[in-house]
Write a protein that holds these residues in place. Structure first.
Motif, PDB file in Angstrom:
ATOM      1  N   SER A 115     -55.244 -11.961  12.919  1.00 20.66           N
ATOM      2  CA  SER A 115     -55.244 -12.763  14.138  1.00 20.66           C
ATOM      3  C   SER A 115     -56.280 -12.253  15.125  1.00 20.66           C
ATOM      4  N   THR A 126     -59.886 -12.881  13.890  1.00 25.58           N
ATOM      5  CA  THR A 126     -60.225 -14.299  13.976  1.00 25.58           C
ATOM      6  C   THR A 126     -60.512 -14.714  15.411  1.00 25.58           C
ATOM      7  N   LYS A 134     -64.043 -15.913  17.038  1.00 24.04           N
ATOM      8  CA  LYS A 134     -64.077 -17.234  17.674  1.00 24.04           C
ATOM      9  C   LYS A 134     -64.663 -17.167  19.076  1.00 24.04           C
ATOM     10  N   HIS A 173     -63.687 -16.748   5.541  1.00 22.03           N
ATOM     11  CA  HIS A 173     -63.058 -17.854   6.274  1.00 22.03           C
ATOM     12  C   HIS A 173     -63.583 -17.908   7.706  1.00 22.03           C
ATOM     13  N   ILE A 174     -63.697 -16.764   8.349  1.00 23.99           N
ATOM     14  CA  ILE A 174     -64.232 -16.722   9.711  1.00 23.99           C
ATOM     15  C   ILE A 174     -65.654 -17.264   9.733  1.00 23.99           C
ATOM     16  N   THR A 175     -66.452 -16.870   8.761  1.00 22.52           N
ATOM     17  CA  THR A 175     -67.835 -17.338   8.680  1.00 22.52           C
ATOM     18  C   THR A 175     -67.903 -18.847   8.480  1.00 22.52           C
ATOM     19  N   SER A 176     -66.970 -19.376   7.669  1.00 24.17           N
ATOM     20  CA  SER A 176     -66.945 -20.820   7.418  1.00 24.17           C
ATOM     21  C   SER A 176     -66.592 -21.611   8.677  1.00 24.17           C
ATOM     22  N   GLN A 177     -65.950 -20.950   9.632  1.00 26.70           N
ATOM     23  CA  GLN A 177     -65.576 -21.588  10.888  1.00 26.70           C
ATOM     24  C   GLN A 177     -66.616 -21.375  11.985  1.00 26.70           C
ATOM     25  N   GLY A 178     -67.763 -20.798  11.610  1.00 28.01           N
ATOM     26  CA  GLY A 178     -68.848 -20.606  12.571  1.00 28.01           C
ATOM     27  C   GLY A 178     -68.899 -19.243  13.199  1.00 28.01           C
ATOM     28  N   GLY A 179     -67.997 -18.323  12.808  1.00 26.85           N
ATOM     29  CA  GLY A 179     -68.027 -16.973  13.336  1.00 26.85           C
ATOM     30  C   GLY A 179     -68.885 -16.069  12.475  1.00 26.85           C
ATOM     31  N   GLU A 180     -68.933 -14.807  12.855  1.00 24.21           N
ATOM     32  CA  GLU A 180     -69.717 -13.839  12.095  1.00 24.21           C
ATOM     33  C   GLU A 180     -68.823 -12.654  11.768  1.00 24.21           C
ATOM     34  N   ASP A 211     -50.480 -14.272  16.802  1.00 25.97           N
ATOM     35  CA  ASP A 211     -51.452 -14.586  17.853  1.00 25.97           C
ATOM     36  C   ASP A 211     -51.028 -14.075  19.225  1.00 25.97           C
TER      37      ASP A 211
END
Length: 271
Positions: free
Chosen positions: A21, A24, A28, A49-56, A221
């Motif tokens: 959490s 992520t 974000k 998964h984080i990368t796929s959501q636009g994070g690094e 969270d």
């Protein structure tokens, strides 16, 4: 958005539950995140998964019982992203079969929990702090526990190790505050992580609910957002503190739940 933009975070035990959490949410909000976990595959999957959501994010192996593994995780973070400015020391162990009362506790288990739950916080901070000083400051967040603030019939080592984390947090804050390094803790109560949902009997959940001030249990969270706040500059004047995120479990006279039940039964009987 962008609450931790430009920061570099190392999250230990970051492949699941509270650590996932936090990782992520940090990603974000703009941080570059290294997820270090004993479960290497899960750490890499979380990072993907984080990368796929636009994070690094990137994932790597960590054995928090070994100093060289912790140092390697810090070194990897610096090599990958140039520095480390947020360290979330989140690895922790518990064992209900061996961590018993003082007379019956397995002493090897005492040593194991002190090593992983407390020493890993010391070692992670030891290797991250010089990089934070070079970077002009940073934030260290340590996972303690509600068990640090009260006694119990079992888990003597766990409670003692987490109480040590609370005071070690103060020591780090006092020693490195002038270097613009803040150190705070977060003390979760019962948090409904996927593992807790799988393994916690409903009867135990009901007991916790009975003594919580709030009428619900915590979610991962709830801790992740607290970590995000402590990592961000929103908390720039907070250091040496341990925030108890436990639904008000300890804020009332311990007899209040039973007394409230007694009064309700008495009122029902008078009707």
């Amino acid at each position: 958005m962008n609450r931790v933009q430009g920061k570099v975070a190392l999250v230990t035990g970051g492949a699941s539950g509270i650590g996932l959490s936090a990782a992520t949410l940090l990603a974000k909000e703009g941080a570059k995140v290294v997820i270090a976990d004993f479960n290497t595959d899960a750490a890499k999957e979380a990072a993907a998964h984080i990368t796929s959501q636009g994070g690094e994010a990137v994932g790597l192996f960590l054995d928090a019982s070994k100093e060289d593994s912790i140092k390697a995780a810090v070194d990897f973070t610096v090599a990958q992203y140039g520095t480390v400015t947020v360290l979330f020391n989140n690895v922790g162990l518990t064992n209900l079969q061996k961590d018993l009362d003082v007379v019956n506790i397995d002493l090897d288990e005492w040593d194991r929990l002190m090593n992983v739950n407390t020493k890993s916080v010391l070692v992670g901070s030891r290797y991250a702090i010089p990089h934070m000083i070079k970077a002009g400051g940073g934030s260290i967040i340590n996972t303690a526990s509600m068990s640090a603030f009260a006694g119990d019939t079992l888990r003597s080592a766990y409670g003692a190790s987490k109480a040590a984390v609370v005071n070690l947090t103060r020591y780090i804050a006092a020693q490195y505050g002038k270097d613009k390094i803040r150190c705070n803790g977060v003390a979760p109560g019962l948090i409904l992580t996927p593992a807790a949902k799988r393994n916690m009997p409903q009867e135990v959940l009901d007991i916790f609910m009975k003594f919580n001030a709030l009428p619900y249990h915590g979610e991962a969270d709830d801790i992740g957002n607290t970590v995000l706040f402590l990592a961000s500059d929103e908390s720039k004047f907070i250091t040496g503190q341990t925030i108890q995120v436990e639904g008000g479990h300890y804020i009332a006279n311990p007899s209040i739940a039973d007394f409230s039940q007694y009064m309700a039964q008495a009122q029902a009987g008078s009707k």
